[in-house]
Each structure stands twice: as structure tokens, then as C-alpha cells.
Design a protein around this motif. Structure first.
Motif, short mmCIF file in Angstrom:
data_model
loop_
_atom_site.label_atom_id
_atom_site.label_comp_id
_atom_site.label_asym_id
_atom_site.label_seq_id
_atom_site.Cartn_x
_atom_site.Cartn_y
_atom_site.Cartn_z
N TRP A 1 0.84 -1.19 0.00
CA TRP A 1 0.00 0.00 0.00
C TRP A 1 0.88 1.25 0.00
O TRP A 1 1.87 1.32 0.70
CB TRP A 1 -0.93 0.00 1.22
CG TRP A 1 -2.02 -1.01 1.11
CD1 TRP A 1 -1.99 -2.29 1.56
CD2 TRP A 1 -3.31 -0.81 0.52
NE1 TRP A 1 -3.18 -2.92 1.28
CE2 TRP A 1 -4.00 -2.03 0.64
CE3 TRP A 1 -3.93 0.27 -0.10
CZ2 TRP A 1 -5.30 -2.19 0.17
CZ3 TRP A 1 -5.23 0.11 -0.57
CH2 TRP A 1 -5.89 -1.11 -0.43
N ARG A 2 0.48 2.24 -0.77
CA ARG A 2 1.24 3.48 -0.91
C ARG A 2 0.33 4.67 -0.63
O ARG A 2 -0.77 4.77 -1.19
CB ARG A 2 1.81 3.59 -2.34
CG ARG A 2 2.57 4.87 -2.62
CD ARG A 2 2.91 4.98 -4.10
NE ARG A 2 1.73 5.23 -4.93
CZ ARG A 2 1.20 6.44 -5.14
NH1 ARG A 2 1.72 7.51 -4.55
NH2 ARG A 2 0.14 6.58 -5.91
N SER A 3 0.78 5.57 0.24
CA SER A 3 0.03 6.80 0.49
C SER A 3 0.24 7.76 -0.67
O SER A 3 1.35 7.90 -1.19
CB SER A 3 0.48 7.45 1.79
OG SER A 3 -0.09 8.74 1.94
N VAL A 4 -0.84 8.43 -1.08
CA VAL A 4 -0.71 9.43 -2.14
C VAL A 4 -0.10 10.72 -1.62
O VAL A 4 0.21 11.63 -2.39
CB VAL A 4 -2.07 9.73 -2.81
CG1 VAL A 4 -2.66 8.48 -3.42
CG2 VAL A 4 -3.04 10.38 -1.83
N GLY A 5 0.06 10.83 -0.30
CA GLY A 5 0.67 12.03 0.28
C GLY A 5 -0.35 13.12 0.54
O GLY A 5 -1.51 12.85 0.88
N LEU B 1 -4.92 15.61 -5.44
CA LEU B 1 -3.58 15.34 -4.92
C LEU B 1 -2.70 16.56 -5.09
O LEU B 1 -2.64 17.17 -6.16
CB LEU B 1 -2.96 14.15 -5.66
CG LEU B 1 -3.84 12.89 -5.84
CD1 LEU B 1 -3.02 11.78 -6.48
CD2 LEU B 1 -4.44 12.45 -4.53
N GLN B 2 -1.97 16.91 -4.03
CA GLN B 2 -1.08 18.06 -4.08
C GLN B 2 0.35 17.69 -4.49
O GLN B 2 1.10 18.56 -4.90
CB GLN B 2 -1.06 18.77 -2.73
CG GLN B 2 -2.38 19.44 -2.37
CD GLN B 2 -2.35 20.07 -0.99
OE1 GLN B 2 -2.02 19.42 -0.01
NE2 GLN B 2 -2.70 21.34 -0.91
N PRO C 1 4.18 7.88 -9.46
CA PRO C 1 3.05 7.03 -9.07
C PRO C 1 1.72 7.78 -9.01
O PRO C 1 0.68 7.21 -9.35
CB PRO C 1 3.47 6.51 -7.69
CG PRO C 1 4.97 6.54 -7.72
CD PRO C 1 5.30 7.76 -8.52
N ASN C 2 1.73 9.04 -8.59
CA ASN C 2 0.48 9.80 -8.55
C ASN C 2 -0.02 10.11 -9.96
O ASN C 2 -1.23 10.11 -10.22
CB ASN C 2 0.65 11.08 -7.75
CG ASN C 2 0.55 10.84 -6.25
OD1 ASN C 2 0.29 9.73 -5.80
ND2 ASN C 2 0.77 11.88 -5.47
N VAL D 1 -3.09 20.98 -8.80
CA VAL D 1 -3.39 19.69 -8.17
C VAL D 1 -3.69 18.65 -9.24
O VAL D 1 -4.02 18.97 -10.38
CB VAL D 1 -4.56 19.81 -7.19
CG1 VAL D 1 -4.22 20.78 -6.07
CG2 VAL D 1 -5.84 20.24 -7.90
N LEU D 2 -3.58 17.39 -8.83
CA LEU D 2 -3.90 16.26 -9.70
C LEU D 2 -5.24 15.68 -9.26
O LEU D 2 -5.35 15.15 -8.15
CB LEU D 2 -2.81 15.18 -9.61
CG LEU D 2 -1.40 15.62 -9.98
CD1 LEU D 2 -0.41 14.50 -9.72
CD2 LEU D 2 -1.34 16.05 -11.45
N PRO D 3 -6.28 15.77 -10.08
CA PRO D 3 -7.61 15.29 -9.69
C PRO D 3 -7.71 13.77 -9.83
O PRO D 3 -7.75 13.25 -10.94
CB PRO D 3 -8.55 16.02 -10.64
CG PRO D 3 -7.72 16.24 -11.88
CD PRO D 3 -6.30 16.41 -11.42
#
Length: 203
Positions: free
Chosen positions: A40-44, A86-87, A92-93, A165-167
Motif C-alpha cells: 500500500w502506498r500513500s498518495v501524500g 492530490l497536491q 506514481p500519482n 493539483v492532480l484530480p
């Protein structure tokens, strides 16, 4: 049956939220507070007010000449989505936001490493598992979504005066072999009601 009593301890104010992503079939956490398993990876960082979980069932109605109201209503579809901005810009993001794609290192004229992101072609989007984590003091909630897919367009504003930001928009996918989504929590308000004990009957 008596109705619920007013209890302000059951009001949830998400003081902290996290979004986690993983390949489909990655081991899910077993409870609401255990460390997220490997894979699992956090998007931050995400924006303060963008995180939403939407559930939108669809229904059909049967109408009859003998009533001004529907005489039967039945559900035909179900749909659930995640929305969050996502900021943090990262490879990966970008892959999460665009539904997959490839990242490769390219030859550059300067001494730094350069990279190329290529979005997926038609038919090349990949499913991912997702987890929304919500914390309110001592209460923890995890929305678990075993299969999701990015199914919306991406609109990234590149304005000089504010962050870009990345939606991330994910649609829940279903199947007969698993729950489409579920919530795990340590909130005592979710404890199943204990049925009343019936007194023994006399012979």
C-alpha cells in the motif's frame, strides 16, 4: 422499538484523512488501526476539502392504474466513486490519476536524470485498490475498495497564482467474488444491537 437518543459523540469531524493505493489483490488491513500492509502506498498530501466518497444507486419504478404513486420500486444498478485532489506531483500519482501509463528514464543533455511519462493507450488502463482513512480523535474508519478504475477526464489547472493539483477520480468496480466496498472501524457506535432476552415461558 425506541429511536436513537441524541449523542454528540457520534458526530464525525475528519481531523485527519489519508488516501492509500495498491495493486488489486494486495492484502488489505485486518482492522481500523493496524499498520497498512506491504504494497500500500500513500498518495501524500491532498487538499483540505476535496475528499469525497459518493454512492449513487439507480432505481426503476413500476406504475399502475390503481395508484398515483409507484406500486413497486426496484434497484437496477449501483455506483460508487472516490474524489480527491492530490497536491504532490510524482510518477506514481500521475499513473493513478491517468489510469496507468509508463515512466521511463531518458537521455538528457545536462547531468541530471530526466524522465518521461506516457499515459495508457485505449484499453490499457489498470485497476487499483484504494483505501480512504478517516480519523476523528480516538475513532478510526477505513473505507476499503478492492477494485477501482480511473474513468474520468483529467483537468489540471496550471495557473500562476495557485497550486496545481492532480484530480484523482476512481470508480468502484464490482464482482461476485468480493464486496465492492466496505468500512472497518473501531467506533463503538457501530456495535451490533443486542436483541432483548426473552423471558422463559412457563409450561
Amino acid at each position: 422499538m425506541a429511536g436513537e437518543t441524541a449523542n454528540n459523540n457520534e458526530i464525525v469531524i475528519p481531523s485527519l484523512t489519508r488516501v492509500w493505493l495498491a495493486p488489486v489483490a494486495t492484502t488489505a488491513p485486518t482492522d481500523a488501526t493496524v499498520a497498512m500492509p506491504d504494497g500500500w502506498r500513500s498518495v501524500g498530501l491532498t487538499t483540505e476539502d476535496s475528499l469525497k466518497f459518493n454512492n449513487e444507486p439507480n432505481f426503476e419504478q413500476v406504475r399502475s392504474a390503481q395508484s398515483s404513486y409507484p406500486t413497486r420500486t426496484f434497484q437496477t444498478q449501483d455506483a460508487s466513486t472516490i474524489e480527491v485532489d492530490l497536491q504532490q506531483w510524482s510518477g506514481p500519482n500521475f499513473q493513478a490519476v491517468y489510469g496507468g501509463g509508463q515512466i521511463s528514464e531518458i537521455t538528457a543533455q545536462d547531468s541530471r536524470k530526466h524522465y518521461r511519462f506516457t499515459p495508457p493507450r485505449i484499453g490499457g488502463r489498470t485497476e487499483i485498490a484504494a483505501c480512504i482513512e478517516v480519523i476523528d480523535g480516538g475513532k478510526h474508519y477505513r473505507y476499503m475498495l478492492p477494485r477501482t478504475m480511473q474513468m474520468e477526464g483529467v483537468n489540471t489547472e496550471l495557473a500562476k497564482t495557485k497550486e496545481s493539483v492532480l484530480p484523482l477520480r476512481l470508480a468502484v468496480q464490482g464482482g461476485d467474488d468480493t464486496d465492492a466496498w466496505y468500512v472497518i472501524t473501531d467506533d463503538p457506535a457501530f456495535a451490533p444491537a443486542i436483541p432483548p432476552v426473552e423471558p422463559p415461558t412457563e409450561d
